[in-house]
Design a protein around this motif. Structure first.
Motif, PDB file in Angstrom:
ATOM      1  N   UNK A 128      21.705 -88.354  49.890  1.00  0.00           N
ATOM      2  CA  UNK A 128      21.832 -89.806  49.753  1.00  0.00           C
ATOM      3  C   UNK A 128      23.304 -90.188  49.588  1.00  0.00           C
ATOM      4  N   UNK A 129      23.773 -91.074  50.472  1.00  0.00           N
ATOM      5  CA  UNK A 129      25.165 -91.544  50.393  1.00  0.00           C
ATOM      6  C   UNK A 129      25.203 -93.057  50.445  1.00  0.00           C
ATOM      7  N   UNK A 130      26.364 -93.606  49.988  1.00  0.00           N
ATOM      8  CA  UNK A 130      26.560 -95.056  50.107  1.00  0.00           C
ATOM      9  C   UNK A 130      27.468 -95.329  51.308  1.00  0.00           C
ATOM     10  N   UNK A 131      27.952 -96.567  51.422  1.00  0.00           N
ATOM     11  CA  UNK A 131      28.741 -96.965  52.593  1.00  0.00           C
ATOM     12  C   UNK A 131      30.059 -96.219  52.700  1.00  0.00           C
ATOM     13  N   UNK A 132      30.517 -95.611  51.597  1.00  0.00           N
ATOM     14  CA  UNK A 132      31.766 -94.830  51.639  1.00  0.00           C
ATOM     15  C   UNK A 132      31.506 -93.324  51.614  1.00  0.00           C
ATOM     16  N   UNK A 133      30.303 -92.944  52.014  1.00  0.00           N
ATOM     17  CA  UNK A 133      29.928 -91.519  52.065  1.00  0.00           C
ATOM     18  C   UNK A 133      29.950 -90.850  50.696  1.00  0.00           C
ATOM     19  N   UNK A 134      29.855 -91.635  49.628  1.00  0.00           N
ATOM     20  CA  UNK A 134      29.824 -91.070  48.281  1.00  0.00           C
ATOM     21  C   UNK A 134      28.404 -90.659  47.921  1.00  0.00           C
ATOM     22  N   UNK A 135      28.276 -89.489  47.321  1.00  0.00           N
ATOM     23  CA  UNK A 135      26.989 -89.075  46.770  1.00  0.00           C
ATOM     24  C   UNK A 135      26.897 -89.651  45.351  1.00  0.00           C
ATOM     25  N   UNK A 136      25.831 -89.308  44.649  1.00  0.00           N
ATOM     26  CA  UNK A 136      25.704 -89.791  43.270  1.00  0.00           C
ATOM     27  C   UNK A 136      26.656 -89.063  42.332  1.00  0.00           C
ATOM     28  N   UNK A 137      27.250 -87.970  42.804  1.00  0.00           N
ATOM     29  CA  UNK A 137      28.166 -87.207  41.946  1.00  0.00           C
ATOM     30  C   UNK A 137      29.610 -87.586  42.286  1.00  0.00           C
ATOM     31  N   UNK A 138      30.371 -88.113  41.302  1.00  0.00           N
ATOM     32  CA  UNK A 138      31.749 -88.526  41.576  1.00  0.00           C
ATOM     33  C   UNK A 138      32.582 -87.382  42.165  1.00  0.00           C
ATOM     34  N   UNK A 177      32.525 -88.684  59.347  1.00  0.00           N
ATOM     35  CA  UNK A 177      33.469 -87.678  58.864  1.00  0.00           C
ATOM     36  C   UNK A 177      34.812 -88.296  58.542  1.00  0.00           C
ATOM     37  N   UNK A 178      35.279 -89.192  59.417  1.00  0.00           N
ATOM     38  CA  UNK A 178      36.540 -89.896  59.165  1.00  0.00           C
ATOM     39  C   UNK A 178      36.431 -90.734  57.899  1.00  0.00           C
TER      40      UNK A 178
END
Ligand SMILES: Cc1cc2nc3c(=O)[nH]c(=O)nc-3n(C[C@H](O)[C@H](O)[C@H](O)COP(=O)(O)OP(=O)(O)OC[C@H]3O[C@@H](n4cnc5c(N)ncnc54)[C@H](O)[C@@H]3O)c2cc1C
Length: 63
Positions: free
Chosen positions: A15-25, A48-49
């Motif tokens: 699961x990622x958000x719009x900035x490819x961040x997962x729930x783990x910082x 990837x970019x």
């Protein structure tokens, strides 16, 4: 391999958000392994970019 590290869906997608961040910082993901719609080459390349830029931004803000 990462299901114990970050949140994944019932289908095993990271699961990622719009900035490819997962729930783990500080942990980012991109491409077919994620919840991004449309599993295509050019989508994976763009993601990837985006993940690279998001990781850069994270390091600039947290170091
Ligand atoms: C048969 C087929 C045809 C396709 N045709 C098209 C098409 O015509 N046009 C199009 O746009 N898209 C097509 N796709 C989709 C496209 O291939 C994918 O969307 C794209 O490759 C996703 O890129 P990715 O980098 O996210 O993942 P991948 O290209 O799957 O790369 C993931 C990499 O991670 C590696 N890996 C896996 N597990 C581990 C591990 N534990 N440790 C280290 N490395 C690991 C794998 O070996 C692989 O090299 C097709 C896919 C398939 C299967």
């Amino acid at each position: 391999v990462v299901k114990d590290l970050v949140d994944v869906t019932a289908h095993g997608e990271i699961e990622i958000d719009a900035k490819c961040r997962t729930n783990k910082p500080g942990v980012f993901a991109c491409g077919d392994v994620t919840t991004v719609p449309f599993k295509q080459i050019n989508i994976a390349m763009g993601e990837g970019s985006k993940a690279g830029l998001a990781a850069f931004e994270y390091l600039m803000m947290n170091s």
